[in-house]
Scaffold this motif. Structure first.
Motif, PDB file in Angstrom:
ATOM      1  N   TYR A  14      44.206  40.459  44.120  1.00 16.33           N
ATOM      2  CA  TYR A  14      43.708  39.652  43.019  1.00 16.33           C
ATOM      3  C   TYR A  14      42.192  39.821  42.856  1.00 16.33           C
ATOM      4  CZ  TYR A  14      48.272  37.401  42.974  1.00 16.33           C
ATOM      5  OH  TYR A  14      49.622  37.160  42.904  1.00 16.33           O
ATOM      6  N   ASN A  15      41.771  41.068  42.702  1.00 16.71           N
ATOM      7  CA  ASN A  15      40.392  41.383  42.373  1.00 16.71           C
ATOM      8  C   ASN A  15      40.369  42.304  41.163  1.00 16.71           C
ATOM      9  OD1 ASN A  15      38.198  40.300  44.396  1.00 16.71           O
ATOM     10  ND2 ASN A  15      39.999  40.764  45.652  1.00 16.71           N
ATOM     11  N   ARG A  16      39.250  43.005  40.954  1.00 15.38           N
ATOM     12  CA  ARG A  16      39.108  43.829  39.759  1.00 15.38           C
ATOM     13  C   ARG A  16      38.799  45.278  40.113  1.00 15.38           C
ATOM     14  NH1 ARG A  16      35.430  39.708  35.978  1.00 15.38           N
ATOM     15  NH2 ARG A  16      36.830  37.915  36.114  1.00 15.38           N
ATOM     16  N   MET A  17      39.359  45.722  41.176  1.00 13.71           N
ATOM     17  CA  MET A  17      39.133  47.093  41.617  1.00 13.71           C
ATOM     18  C   MET A  17      39.975  48.048  40.780  1.00 13.71           C
ATOM     19  SD  MET A  17      39.193  46.474  45.712  1.00 13.71           S
ATOM     20  CE  MET A  17      38.162  45.207  46.478  1.00 13.71           C
ATOM     21  N   ASN A  23      39.123  37.044  44.197  1.00 13.76           N
ATOM     22  CA  ASN A  23      37.705  37.022  43.880  1.00 13.76           C
ATOM     23  C   ASN A  23      37.448  37.911  42.673  1.00 13.76           C
ATOM     24  OD1 ASN A  23      35.925  35.459  45.990  1.00 13.76           O
ATOM     25  ND2 ASN A  23      37.549  36.432  47.200  1.00 13.76           N
ATOM     26  N   GLU A  24      36.202  38.321  42.489  1.00 16.45           N
ATOM     27  CA  GLU A  24      35.834  39.133  41.335  1.00 16.45           C
ATOM     28  C   GLU A  24      35.165  40.423  41.786  1.00 16.45           C
ATOM     29  OE1 GLU A  24      33.462  36.711  38.804  1.00 16.45           O
ATOM     30  OE2 GLU A  24      35.019  35.201  38.510  1.00 16.45           O
ATOM     31  N   ILE A  25      35.715  41.015  42.822  1.00 12.71           N
ATOM     32  CA  ILE A  25      35.125  42.208  43.414  1.00 12.71           C
ATOM     33  C   ILE A  25      35.537  43.431  42.594  1.00 12.71           C
ATOM     34  CG2 ILE A  25      34.992  43.607  45.500  1.00 12.71           C
ATOM     35  CD1 ILE A  25      35.698  41.085  47.080  1.00 12.71           C
ATOM     36  N   PHE A  26      34.545  44.258  42.221  1.00 10.65           N
ATOM     37  CA  PHE A  26      34.791  45.480  41.475  1.00 10.65           C
ATOM     38  C   PHE A  26      34.768  46.707  42.381  1.00 10.65           C
ATOM     39  CE2 PHE A  26      33.511  42.558  38.186  1.00 10.65           C
ATOM     40  CZ  PHE A  26      34.261  42.925  37.091  1.00 10.65           C
ATOM     41  N   SER A  27      33.929  46.663  43.384  1.00 11.34           N
ATOM     42  CA  SER A  27      33.738  47.831  44.245  1.00 11.34           C
ATOM     43  C   SER A  27      34.735  47.808  45.390  1.00 11.34           C
ATOM     44  CB  SER A  27      32.301  47.842  44.789  1.00 11.34           C
ATOM     45  OG  SER A  27      32.120  48.911  45.681  1.00 11.34           O
ATOM     46  N   PHE A  28      35.472  48.935  45.542  1.00  6.39           N
ATOM     47  CA  PHE A  28      36.459  49.071  46.622  1.00  6.39           C
ATOM     48  C   PHE A  28      35.722  49.402  47.922  1.00  6.39           C
ATOM     49  CE2 PHE A  28      39.465  51.791  49.048  1.00  6.39           C
ATOM     50  CZ  PHE A  28      40.461  50.851  49.257  1.00  6.39           C
ATOM     51  N   PHE A  29      35.761  48.462  48.864  1.00  4.98           N
ATOM     52  CA  PHE A  29      35.058  48.614  50.127  1.00  4.98           C
ATOM     53  C   PHE A  29      33.574  48.938  49.849  1.00  4.98           C
ATOM     54  CE2 PHE A  29      39.160  48.626  51.935  1.00  4.98           C
ATOM     55  CZ  PHE A  29      39.036  48.359  53.292  1.00  4.98           C
ATOM     56  N   HIS A  41      47.587  43.212  42.680  1.00  4.79           N
ATOM     57  CA  HIS A  41      46.965  42.658  41.471  1.00  4.79           C
ATOM     58  C   HIS A  41      45.535  43.148  41.295  1.00  4.79           C
ATOM     59  CE1 HIS A  41      50.180  39.819  40.334  1.00  4.79           C
ATOM     60  NE2 HIS A  41      50.405  39.753  41.639  1.00  4.79           N
ATOM     61  N   ASN A  42      45.419  44.480  41.266  1.00  4.71           N
ATOM     62  CA  ASN A  42      44.166  45.107  40.884  1.00  4.71           C
ATOM     63  C   ASN A  42      44.455  46.043  39.721  1.00  4.71           C
ATOM     64  OD1 ASN A  42      41.670  44.523  42.805  1.00  4.71           O
ATOM     65  ND2 ASN A  42      43.510  44.464  44.086  1.00  4.71           N
ATOM     66  N   HIS A  47      51.721  45.251  41.573  1.00  7.64           N
ATOM     67  CA  HIS A  47      51.143  44.872  40.287  1.00  7.64           C
ATOM     68  C   HIS A  47      49.816  45.580  40.036  1.00  7.64           C
ATOM     69  CE1 HIS A  47      54.199  41.803  39.624  1.00  7.64           C
ATOM     70  NE2 HIS A  47      54.029  41.440  40.887  1.00  7.64           N
ATOM     71  N   ASN A  48      49.886  46.887  40.082  1.00  2.26           N
ATOM     72  CA  ASN A  48      48.776  47.728  39.666  1.00  2.26           C
ATOM     73  C   ASN A  48      49.247  48.598  38.503  1.00  2.26           C
ATOM     74  OD1 ASN A  48      46.178  47.605  41.565  1.00  2.26           O
ATOM     75  ND2 ASN A  48      47.968  47.210  42.855  1.00  2.26           N
TER      76      ASN A  48
END
Length: 767
Positions: free
Chosen positions: A142-145, A121-127, A164-165, A186-187
């Motif tokens: 696979y988000n943007r955190m 998804n395209e989530i920026f906020s961690f929890f 993948h963040n 993959h961070n």
């Protein structure tokens, strides 16, 4: 299903749906025509509706007396707004992968949620929500955190996937006391930290920027570790992870095979992958890793066979049996390639009479060399020191040609190629070897060879045709042994520790291989060890029996002398018997090849009284002449003639043929010569008339008689040599019983055939 869903969730009924749902869409079309209509359709397609929820939700059942629980799975629905889910409080499992979701605040209203999958998804906020207390499994892959926060509220969290963040640091997980699976592949993590003592069993840090392994020392429950696609150059940091069963280190920068030593003690490790590392270019890479990590079953995604494990051990740390077999084969091949030399006076082993040897073995610095020299000095009529070759330098006090032959490694290898050695070994980075010439030099003197060597040399020597007696000198007190090595000032601390550690090897060999050594004695005190060694050697040499017999002879010389002439010689215990040697020291008392025979006639003359008759003196001179002829090979040994003369009164068990058998015509000359020989009635004094040898009692044929006389064996010995025996010498494992080490005998000096009579004649014999 649809009707039941509507009943349980009244908010999903038409007209009651949350704002933004399809039912709240304006009835009138907005100005703009077809473009506005397409835009409105696109917006509606990105918003989760109650109708879509109704189609995708499924009932999971009840949990005790609580409310019913449901699962909602909406993969690949192109959703960006799922705020409607705040009204679905009874969801237990929510799956929203492969969408365009940016906000998950609705999860705060799901107190029963256990599993959440919001990957791709395209989530920026961690929890970015208030985590439900019962949440156990979360996937934000696979988000943007970019930054982690404190998750102490997630006390039940057991599985967290953050692949993948854009995380650069691991934080906020210290209070997750039930977290067992963590994925951060993959961070942008460059350093492992923030894990503390989490109960992790699976950890994946694949595809980060790690250069070394650190921060894992407290993860005592870790079983699967994935560190592939990083920049790691060493395996240091994994030593304490004793439960590790799988390690993935593909595509790193490991260059040395010796890095495997850091995971050598991880006995549960079964799967290791080092694919696409520079270490794979090393020669013998696979067999080396298999040797260092014998407990592995899979290496680089290929199963390890039993043959690979065996070949790796035989290549880098072969058992002593394998080393000795290889050495023996090497020495045999090279020795057979050389011209064979025959020595007339050689007494090296044969099928009939194994050459007697004594081997003192024990760990480094236990005192076996000093004891061997001391034994050879005291028992100089029985033993001579066998000088080995070595490539190490001499220690303080050692002399070339006395303690060792000190040679270079090149010369040592050349001697191997020339077939000089019968036994070699490697210890402490140096080569040691026992040559055939070293034993041959001792054998030509008629003595038994005494050598000392490490355990590896014993294994090698047991492969050859020699059958020594092996005595293990064992330091029973490790600390005292360590202090002795330190006091000598010859060894480095590493050498001392290695020598002490080898005590277990000697102990296990003695325990696991019963009878491998003929005798084991402590050597904590060298003086006590030597006294014990003297007693053991006297038993081997039967010197105790000889001493007791001499004492008995002094007490009653007449009766004992008469008994010794008429009674058969008692045999020693069966475990000391063997082919090609005399059965006891009492039996060898008149052997002309025995050094003790040199003073025999002097002792006799000293015991004779002045009233001796001329016939007795003539008998003595006749015996001297016969002994002289026997020494130079002109006639049979006097001891053999003496035995045949007493055979009339010997028991029937000593006779192997019918008493009525006689010599053939071809043996008439030998028979007539033998009939002229006179034999005294005892070994100590002569009395009465001298009786000629009765040829009717000599039973074997001429050929057998010659063989017996040439070998100087008694009938008891010949019977023991020809009769099958099931006895086994303890130290030989599978070989026949080793005979007792015989009385030492120097090669006699050939004297003139006709020395003058009287004292001159006796003096020549004594010399």
């Amino acid at each position: 299903m649809k009707e039941r869903t509507v009943e349980l969730f009244p908010a999903a009924l038409p007209g009651v749906c949350p704002p933004g749902s399809v039912s709240d869409a304006p009835a009138e079309e907005a100005p703009g025509g077809a473009e506005l209509e397409d835009k409105s359709d696109m917006e509606r397609s990105c918003v989760l509706t109650a109708e879509l929820v109704s189609r995708c939700i499924s009932h999971l059942g009840h949990f005790g007396n609580g409310p019913p629980l449901y699962q909602l799975s909406l993969p690949s629905q192109n959703l960006s707004d799922v705020s409607i889910l705040r009204n679905y409080a009874h969801l237990q499992k929510l799956e929203l992968p492969h969408n365009k979701i940016k906000d998950l605040s609705c999860v705060s209203h799901m107190p029963y949620l256990v599993i959440l999958d919001a990957s791709h998804n395209e989530i920026f906020s961690f929890f970015g929500f208030q985590p439900p207390k019962s949440l156990k499994e979360v996937s934000f892959s696979y988000n943007r955190m970019a930054k982690m926060k404190d998750l102490s509220a997630c006390s039940y969290l057991s599985k967290l996937e953050l692949d993948h963040n854009s995380f650069s640091e691991i934080t906020g997980l210290e209070q997750c006391c039930r977290l067992s699976h963590l994925r951060l592949a993959h961070n942008r993590i460059s350093r492992i930290s923030g894990l503390g003592s989490l109960p992790l069993t699976h950890l994946c840090l694949r595809g980060n920027q790690l250069e070394r392994i650190e921060g894992l020392e407290n993860l005592n429950n870790l079983q699967v570790l994935d560190l592939s696609q990083n920049r790691i150059t060493s395996l240091s940091g994994l030593q304490n992870l004793c439960l590790l069963g799988s390690i993935n280190l593909e595509k790193n920068l490991i260059t040395e095979i010796q890095e495997c030593k850091h995971i050598h003690d991880l006995l549960l490790l079964r799967d290791l992958s080092l694919l696409e590392n520079p270490v794979q270019e090393q020669p013998d890479y696979r067999v080396s890793v298999v040797f260092l990590l014998q407990h592995l079953t899979v290496l680089d995604q290929e199963k390890i066979t039993a043959e690979e494990k065996v070949s790796s051990v035989n290549k880098y740390d072969p058992p002593l049996d394998v080393v000795s077999a290889r050495n023996h084969l090497t020495h045999m091949v090279y020795q057979l390639m050389q011209p064979q030399v025959l020595y007339d006076s050689s007494t090296l082993p044969s099928a009939d009479s194994p050459y007697p040897m004594l081997v003192l073995t024990g760990p480094q610095g236990c005192g076996k060399r000093e004891l061997a020299h001391r034994l050879c000095q005291e028992f100089s009529e029985y033993f001579a020191y066998g000088i080995c070759h070595t490539t190490r330098g001499p220690y303080y006090g050692e002399e070339n040609g006395i303690d060792y032959h000190f040679v270079s490694e090149e010369d040592f290898q050349n001697m191997i190629l020339m077939g000089k050695f019968i036994q070699t070994m490697q210890y402490g980075g140096h080569s040691f070897g026992l040559t055939r010439d070293a034993i041959e030099d001792v054998a030509r003197e008629g003595l038994a060879c005494c050598v000392h060597m490490e355990l590896e040399g014993v294994f090698s020597l047991k492969r050859c045709c020699f059958e020594p007696r092996y005595i293990l000198l064992f330091p029973s007190k490790a600390e005292k042994y360590r202090d002795r090595l330190k006091s000598r000032g010859l060894y480095t601390p590493a050498q001392i520790e290695k020598a002490v550690s080898r005590l277990d090897v000697y102990a296990k060999t003695n325990i696991q291989r019963p009878g491998f050594f003929d005798n084991v004695m402590p050597c904590d005190d060298l003086e006590e060890a030597y006294q014990m060694l003297r007693l053991v050697l006297k038993e081997y040499l039967l010197l105790k029996e000889e001493e007791e017999e001499e004492k008995h002879n002094r007490a009653s010389p007449d009766s004992t002398s008469m008994a010794s002439a008429n009674e058969p010689v008692a045999k020693p215990p069966s475990h000391l018997l063997g082919s090609g040697t005399l059965t006891s020291q009492s039996a060898t008392a008149l052997d002309p090849s025995n050094p003790s025979y040199r003073n025999y006639f002097t002792k006799i003359q000293a015991e004779l009284s002045p009233e001796n008759s001329p016939a007795e003196f003539a008998s003595i001179r006749r015996r001297e002449r016969l002994v002289r002829e026997a020494i130079v090979g002109n006639s049979p040994g006097v001891y053999s003639q003496r035995f045949k003369s007493s055979a009339q009164k010997a028991p029937s068990s000593m006779q192997t043929h019918d008493s009525g058998s006689h010599f053939s015509e071809d043996s008439s000359s030998d028979e007539s010569r033998a009939s002229e020989l006179s034999v005294p009635s005892s070994a100590g004094a002569f009395a009465g008339s001298v009786e000629p040898l009765n040829s009717s009692i000599v039973e074997p044929t001429l050929e057998t008689l010659k063989d017996q006389l040439s070998s100087d064996q008694t009938p008891d010995q010949l019977a023991a040599a020809t009769s099958p025996s099931s006895d086994r010498r303890p130290g030989s494992n599978v070989r026949p019983v080793l005979p007792p080490i015989p009385t030492g005998r120097k090669t006699p000096v050939v004297s003139s055939p006709k020395p003058p009579a009287g004292e001159t004649e006796s003096a020549n014999m004594n010399g």
